[in-house]
Write a protein that holds these residues in place. Structure first.
Motif, PDB file in Angstrom:
ATOM      1  N   HIS A 130       0.384  -7.877   7.221  1.00 42.63           N
ATOM      2  CA  HIS A 130       1.376  -6.998   7.152  1.00 42.63           C
ATOM      3  C   HIS A 130       1.876  -6.760   5.464  1.00 42.63           C
ATOM      4  O   HIS A 130       2.290  -5.388   5.399  1.00 42.63           O
ATOM      5  CB  HIS A 130       2.729  -8.147   7.379  1.00 42.63           C
ATOM      6  N   VAL A 131       1.255  -7.633   4.466  1.00 38.05           N
ATOM      7  CA  VAL A 131       1.279  -7.170   3.110  1.00 38.05           C
ATOM      8  C   VAL A 131       0.373  -5.746   2.858  1.00 38.05           C
ATOM      9  O   VAL A 131       0.887  -4.889   2.239  1.00 38.05           O
ATOM     10  CB  VAL A 131       1.058  -8.212   2.078  1.00 38.05           C
ATOM     11  N   GLY A 132      -0.754  -5.816   3.134  1.00 38.26           N
ATOM     12  CA  GLY A 132      -1.489  -4.769   3.059  1.00 38.26           C
ATOM     13  C   GLY A 132      -1.139  -3.532   3.941  1.00 38.26           C
ATOM     14  O   GLY A 132      -1.276  -2.501   3.391  1.00 38.26           O
ATOM     15  N   GLU A 133      -0.760  -3.678   5.055  1.00 39.10           N
ATOM     16  CA  GLU A 133      -0.298  -2.384   5.805  1.00 39.10           C
ATOM     17  C   GLU A 133       1.039  -1.938   5.472  1.00 39.10           C
ATOM     18  O   GLU A 133       1.381  -0.679   4.981  1.00 39.10           O
ATOM     19  CB  GLU A 133       0.141  -3.095   7.240  1.00 39.10           C
ATOM     20  N   ALA A 134       2.063  -2.719   4.893  1.00 36.38           N
ATOM     21  CA  ALA A 134       3.188  -2.079   3.922  1.00 36.38           C
ATOM     22  C   ALA A 134       2.721  -1.499   2.819  1.00 36.38           C
ATOM     23  O   ALA A 134       3.297  -0.415   2.411  1.00 36.38           O
ATOM     24  CB  ALA A 134       4.042  -3.303   3.589  1.00 36.38           C
ATOM     25  N   ALA A 135       1.906  -2.031   2.212  1.00 37.48           N
ATOM     26  CA  ALA A 135       1.336  -1.312   0.678  1.00 37.48           C
ATOM     27  C   ALA A 135       0.919   0.009   1.160  1.00 37.48           C
ATOM     28  O   ALA A 135       0.905   1.167   0.522  1.00 37.48           O
ATOM     29  CB  ALA A 135       0.247  -2.230   0.021  1.00 37.48           C
ATOM     30  N   PHE A 136      -0.037  -0.027   2.085  1.00 38.11           N
ATOM     31  CA  PHE A 136      -0.782   1.490   2.436  1.00 38.11           C
ATOM     32  C   PHE A 136       0.386   2.417   2.974  1.00 38.11           C
ATOM     33  O   PHE A 136       0.264   3.435   2.887  1.00 38.11           O
ATOM     34  CB  PHE A 136      -1.844   1.163   3.437  1.00 38.11           C
ATOM     35  N   LYS A 137       1.486   1.881   3.693  1.00 34.59           N
ATOM     36  CA  LYS A 137       2.672   2.769   4.167  1.00 34.59           C
ATOM     37  C   LYS A 137       3.298   3.376   2.851  1.00 34.59           C
ATOM     38  O   LYS A 137       3.779   4.666   2.838  1.00 34.59           O
ATOM     39  CB  LYS A 137       3.405   2.219   5.108  1.00 34.59           C
ATOM     40  N   ALA A 138       3.622   2.428   2.166  1.00 32.34           N
ATOM     41  CA  ALA A 138       4.325   2.628   0.870  1.00 32.34           C
ATOM     42  C   ALA A 138       3.418   3.635   0.138  1.00 32.34           C
ATOM     43  O   ALA A 138       4.007   4.736  -0.620  1.00 32.34           O
ATOM     44  CB  ALA A 138       4.944   1.478   0.224  1.00 32.34           C
ATOM     45  N   PHE A 139       2.264   3.215  -0.204  1.00 30.87           N
ATOM     46  CA  PHE A 139       1.555   4.396  -0.997  1.00 30.87           C
ATOM     47  C   PHE A 139       1.408   5.564  -0.427  1.00 30.87           C
ATOM     48  O   PHE A 139       1.394   6.661  -1.153  1.00 30.87           O
ATOM     49  CB  PHE A 139       0.086   3.449  -0.786  1.00 30.87           C
TER      50      PHE A 139
END
Length: 192
Positions: A157-166
């Motif tokens: 979830h942290v990784g996916e949120a990071a790539f969505k935000a990026f």
């Protein structure tokens, strides 16, 4: 249309990328595992059309693949925005994903800096390879990036949120601002 094709081959990987900054989020990503999923996520949430294929020759832990993918994407972005004339330049996004909340702020400044603060989470090795991706991107795109985990304990979830935000922040930064009339958004007149 701002479309760039870029290839990079080393003894460890061979990567071919095509990106259209004015796309609609279509992607064809041929990169295995979690990182491939994250690059597809970046494309869809940044609204970039992305074709990406990576062959891995020697990289048992994924470190070099992640770094090389960041390098190739960073170089493609740098080439596509040139000297930054007419670009918004800055992007910011905060994205939730279940338990995770990640903030990304970036500046296509012509200066490389990456503050990676997603913290040690889960067992997917998020820090082992995602950090290398963002460092490689920052260096080659000549961009300042701040990534911060505000909440979350699940690595996926942290990784996916990071790539969505990026993706969302990058989309803002590369967006044209018609008020600039072809000028770079800088008191110096150039980015660097």
């Amino acid at each position: 249309m701002r479309e760039v094709e870029h290839k990079r081959t080393t003894r460890e990987t061979s990567i071919h990328l095509r990106i259209n900054l004015d796309g609609n989020g279509e992607s064809r990503v041929e990169v295995g595992g979690f990182l491939g999923h994250m690059l597809d996520t970046l494309s869809r949430h940044g609204m970039f059309d992305l074709e990406l294929k990576a062959e891995v020759f020697l990289d048992p832990d994924g470190h070099h693949t992640a770094e090389d993918l960041g390098i190739v994407l960073g170089e493609a972005i740098r080439r596509s925005v040139g000297q930054g004339q007419g670009l918004s330049r800055f992007g910011h996004s905060v994205v939730p994903m279940d338990d995770a909340l990640v903030e990304v702020a970036l500046d296509l400044s012509g200066r490389s800096y990456c503050n990676y603060d997603l913290g040690p989470v889960g067992d997917l090795g998020v820090n082992a390879f995602l950090r290398e991706f963002f460092l490689g991107f920052s260096r080659r795109a000549e961009a300042t990036i701040h990534l911060r985990r505000l909440a979350g304990h699940d690595a996926h979830h942290v990784g996916e949120a990071a790539f969505k935000a990026f993706g969302r922040a990058l989309s803002q930064a590369v967006s044209p601002d018609p008020r600039l009339s072809g000028r770079a958004l800088s008191t110096k007149g150039v980015l660097s």
